[in-house]
Design an enzyme around this catalytic site. Structure first.
Site, short mmCIF file in Angstrom:
data_model
loop_
_atom_site.label_atom_id
_atom_site.label_comp_id
_atom_site.label_asym_id
_atom_site.label_seq_id
_atom_site.Cartn_x
_atom_site.Cartn_y
_atom_site.Cartn_z
N ASP A 94 -3.72 -15.34 7.54
CA ASP A 94 -2.34 -15.80 7.07
C ASP A 94 -1.53 -16.75 7.92
O ASP A 94 -0.72 -17.40 7.69
CB ASP A 94 -1.55 -14.63 6.73
N SER A 141 -12.85 -9.88 3.31
CA SER A 141 -11.69 -10.04 2.73
C SER A 141 -11.38 -8.39 2.65
O SER A 141 -11.83 -7.67 2.05
CB SER A 141 -11.60 -10.27 1.36
N GLY A 194 -1.68 -12.21 -4.56
CA GLY A 194 -3.23 -11.94 -4.88
C GLY A 194 -3.34 -10.59 -4.22
O GLY A 194 -4.29 -10.05 -4.98
N GLN A 227 -8.56 -7.61 1.05
CA GLN A 227 -8.06 -7.21 -0.50
C GLN A 227 -9.44 -6.60 -1.12
O GLN A 227 -9.25 -5.82 -2.15
CB GLN A 227 -7.64 -8.56 -1.09
N ARG A 284 -4.74 -24.29 2.01
CA ARG A 284 -4.02 -24.15 3.15
C ARG A 284 -4.37 -25.41 4.09
O ARG A 284 -3.94 -25.68 4.78
CB ARG A 284 -3.82 -22.95 3.69
N ARG A 304 -6.22 -18.17 -8.50
CA ARG A 304 -6.97 -17.80 -7.28
C ARG A 304 -8.09 -16.93 -8.14
O ARG A 304 -8.07 -16.49 -8.94
CB ARG A 304 -6.06 -16.88 -6.68
N ARG A 316 0.95 -1.04 0.02
CA ARG A 316 -0.12 0.08 0.08
C ARG A 316 0.81 1.21 -0.05
O ARG A 316 0.37 2.37 -0.48
CB ARG A 316 -0.95 -0.08 1.24
N ARG A 362 4.10 -19.81 3.28
CA ARG A 362 3.70 -20.14 4.76
C ARG A 362 3.74 -21.38 5.12
O ARG A 362 4.08 -21.78 6.27
CB ARG A 362 2.38 -19.24 4.98
N LYS A 372 -5.93 -19.59 -0.63
CA LYS A 372 -5.04 -18.67 -0.46
C LYS A 372 -3.95 -18.96 -1.42
O LYS A 372 -4.17 -19.92 -2.69
CB LYS A 372 -4.38 -18.80 0.99
C1 S3P Z 1 -4.22 -9.07 2.59
C2 S3P Z 1 -5.63 -9.57 2.93
C3 S3P Z 1 -5.54 -10.89 3.25
C4 S3P Z 1 -4.47 -11.76 3.47
C5 S3P Z 1 -3.34 -11.39 2.40
C6 S3P Z 1 -2.93 -9.94 2.66
C7 S3P Z 1 -4.11 -7.77 2.40
O1 S3P Z 1 -6.43 -11.54 2.32
O2 S3P Z 1 -4.75 -13.10 3.52
O3 S3P Z 1 -2.05 -12.02 2.57
O4 S3P Z 1 -2.98 -7.17 2.43
O5 S3P Z 1 -5.29 -6.91 2.06
P1 S3P Z 1 -7.88 -11.44 2.12
O6 S3P Z 1 -8.29 -10.07 2.26
O7 S3P Z 1 -8.32 -11.79 0.77
O8 S3P Z 1 -8.27 -12.36 3.14
#
Ligand code: S3P
Length: 731
Positions: A611, A463, A390, A465, A642, A418, A322, A684, A638
């Protein structure tokens, strides 16, 4: 083998073939018969042929090694004597010209014709410069056609491999495009530069005082003029295209210098520096970021040990991504400390360079981003390759959906599996035009120039993300974009937007932004990644006699699930020196060995530790009693599945577990007997089994570990320093 043309390349091939006994007899012909006699004297050929007929008659392999424009005349002359099943090849730097010469002489390109080009050479020319090792560890490109006879191709490949070369095959057209850019243009520039300088009045002084840079840069201007004359005229169209491109870019640099435009100069130079550092990948047309899954790394772990010391793990991955994104979009210069130099965040950094942002570093975690402003990104020249990440792909999707240009997002094998529908669908509802591959998988093709409108989105999955993706798109959308999450997820995007002066309204489970604002550059201090610290929190908890301090760990309440869960299991973790740095809470953690007990993991902790489950499963294995995880189906999408991959890995070291659709049940207290675990390229998983070795009774081998570098560069060294008995093979 008949070699026609005994210059540097023909002579070196003859010498290599003789030295490695790859042919019964090597015969050479050259229009300069003296050179053939020299070849005989130097012992690089068996027989000197006075005519082409004499050389070619009875040969199984005929290698044409003359300047490319002389090829057709040679083919005409040898045609009557060439035996029907002889392989005909060449070594010229342009391939379309050889093919058209063959066509005009023979009327077709038969199955026995295999154009070739060794990517090896020297500014020296002539048979006296011949060197049997010239091709060792170099590439040779063969450009077979569809009708090429496979046996002949295999034999010719074997011959080059016998000379120490690596054989690549590609199409004629592709070869000529690539070589125009990577070889022909640099030679042209070198010839031109030396000629220009030699023509300047004070040329004597220029050459007298010429520094190493001039020498390095112009070495190839001493190459054979006839050969290069022929190459440029034979590869005319491809060469003209790259010359035009280069001239345009050079013109831009000229303008930048004339206008004292530092931003452009720095941008071009730092992009070029990064590209040069990844030179080998550039040459093969790959992205700068490594596809780590192609590297084979295996962890070898000896059982037992305790974990002690005082360490700082690398920077937080989520915050690092970010920092680059928002820094790039801000007005002004953003300086970042503690940036994670892992492949994932480097992929993000490189992608922004590809979109015209000047980024200095990273240098020991320090990065300086010259923000281009919210509307300042430029169209990348090709797809943006995001490796294993991702987070990068999903957050980019939001940003790019709002840009004026088209873009394409690609990734490695794991990322390509994914789900991206979770971001593509709500973005489409905002007005974005996005194509994905089947099942909503990458690559994502994003059409630029689409006006976005704010929406309210109730996320079906918790999520960060998805939330972040929509908030980033919301910066560009008309009106308000708001996202409600079913459970709290990491809020780094919201905090950092605030830090860049962009207000995020937060009420309960909903975060919203109004489009149309701007971001102001700031300074960012990235804390150590709690997700990386997690391996050591578990390691020091399960290994006897352990006492470890972890410094400067990010303690954002949306990330501390691993600490909450471990404490519920009875871990001894002290939180020291709590402070806030740049809007993120940070602390030092002291962790000591403890008797852990199995628990029912509270479901509200799942998104807060999303994670960290692989390593928590190791903690559960070492606890007494049963640990139950539910509500964690997200783990199945993931970097690997996992739940299943961990269960398989545990089984491989002798630990039974029960897999459920949304979790796992692990009976603690089982012996970790050791064995071979396949990490499925999931960083991981690999690190979790490294931690498991501390309580194993036999050695553990973990395969496919190269991706550890995506999130935790230096893991092996740091783990070893604390007492984990780990070695990495194949690095
Ligand atoms: C992350 C959000 C998580 C996490 C990833 C990093 C992020 O994923 O598993 O390693 O930086 O926003 P999700 O938001 O899809 O759960």
């Amino acid at each position: 083998m008949a070699v026609i043309g005994l210059g540097l390349i023909g002579g070196s091939l003859a010498a290599a073939v003789r030295a490695n006994r790859l042919a019964g007899e090597v015969v050479a012909a050259d229009k300069r018969f003296d050179d053939v006699l020299t070849g005989l004297e130097l012992g690089i050929i068996d027989e000197a042929a006075e005519t082409l007929e004499q050389a070619v008659r009875g040969a199984d392999l005929v290698v044409v090694a003359v300047p490319v424009r002389a090829t057709e005349a040679v083919l005409q002359e040898i045609k009557p004597y060439l035996s029907a099943d002889a392989v005909l090849t060449d070594v010229g730097s342009t391939k379309a010209s050889f093919v058209s010469a063959v066509q005009s002489v023979f009327g077709e390109v038969g199955p026995h014709v295999i154009p070739g080009h060794p990517i090896a050479g020297s500014e020296k020319s002539g048979v006296r410069a011949a060197n049997p090792d010239l091709f060792a560890n170099h590439k040779i490109i063969l450009t077979p056609a569809d009708n090429t006879e496979p046996n002949r191709l295999a034999r010719l490949s074997a011959l080059w491999e016998g000379c120490g070369a690596t054989v690549l095959t590609m199409s004629v057209a592709y070869h000529d495009e690539v070589l125009a850019a990577t070889s022909h243009l640099p030679h042209l520039i070198a010839f031109s530069l030396v000629d220009t300088l030699a023509g300047e009045d004070e040329n004597m002084d220029i050459f007298r005082y010429a520094a190493g840079g001039f020498r390095d840069f112009t070495r190839i201007a001493a190459s054979d003029p006839v050969m290069w004359h022929d190459i440029f005229l034979s590869n005319q169209q491809a060469v003209l295209r790259v010359i035009d491109h280069f001239t345009r870019d050079l013109g831009q640099l000229r303008t930048a210098i004339a206008q004292q435009d530092s931003a452009t100069l720095l941008r071009v130079f730092s992009r070029a520096k990064a590209a040069r550092e990844h030179f080998s990948k550039m040459l093969s047309g790959q992205a700068y970021v490594t596809d780590m899954s192609q590297n084979q790394v295996t962890f070898q772990l000896k059982p037992g040990g305790s974990v002690t010391g005082d360490i700082r793990v690398p920077g937080d991955k989520s915050i690092s991504h970010r920092s680059i994104m928002l820094g790039a979009l801000a007005d002004g210069i953003t300086e970042v400390k503690g940036f994670l130099e892992g492949e994932d965040s480097l992929a993000t950094l490189q992608a922004f360079r590809d979109m015209g942002v000047t980024i200095e570093g990273p240098d020991n975690g320090f990065v300086r981003i010259h923000g281009v402003g919210i509307d300042g990104l430029q169209a990348p020249r090709g797809p943006l390759y995001l490796g294993n990440s991702g987070t990068a792909m999903r957050l980019f999707a939001g940003l790019l959906a709002a840009q004026g240009f088209d873009s394409e997002l690609t990734g490695d094998e794991s990322l390509s599996r994914r789900p991206m529908g979770r971001v593509a669908d709500p973005l489409r509802a905002m007005g974005a035009v996005i194509d994905t591959a089947e099942g909503g998988r990458p690559p994502m093709k994003i059409r630029g120039g689409q006006p976005l409108t704010g929406i309210h989105y109730e996320m079906p999955v918790a999520s960060a993300q998805v939330k972040s993706c929509l908030l980033l798109a919301g910066l560009y959308a008309g009106g308000v974009t708001s996202v409600t999450e079913p459970a709290p997820t990491r809020d780094h995007t919201e905090r950092m937007l605030d830090g860049f002066g962009y207000h995020v309204h937060r009420k309960g489970a909903t975060a919203s932004v109004s489009g149309g604002g701007r971001l102001a550059a700031t300074a960012i201090d990235v804390p150590a990644d709690i997700s990386s610290a997690a391996f050591f929190l578990v390691a020091a908890s399960i290994a006897p006699d352990s006492d470890l301090t972890l410094r400067h760990v990010g303690m954002n309440p949306t990330r501390v699930g691993v600490i909450n869960i471990l404490r519920l299991m009875g871990a001894n973790i002290e939180i020291l020196n709590e402070r806030e740095i740049g809007g993120e809470p940070v602390a030092d953690l002291r962790v000591r060995s403890a008797e852990l007990t199995g628990i029912d993991i509270p479901e509200d902790q799942v998104p807060l530790a999303i994670d960290e489950f692989p390593v928590l499963f190791i903690a559960a294995t070492c606890a007494t009693g049963e640990t139950v995880l539910r509500g964690a189906e997200e783990l199945r999408v993931k970097e690997s599945d996992r739940i299943q991959v961990m269960a398989d890995g545990l089984a491989a070291v002798g630990v039974e577990s029960t897999v459920t659709p949304d979790g796992i049940v692990i009976q603690g207290g089982q012996e970790i007997a050791g064995g071979t675990v396949d990490s499925h390229g999931d960083h991981r998983i690999a690190m979790s089994f490294a931690v498991a070795s501390l309580r194993a009774t036999g050695p553990i081998q973990v395969t496919d570990c190269a991706n550890v570098a995506t999130s935790f560069p230096g893991f092996v060294e740091l783990a070893r320093q604390t007492g984990i008995q780990i070695a990495a093979e194949g690095v």
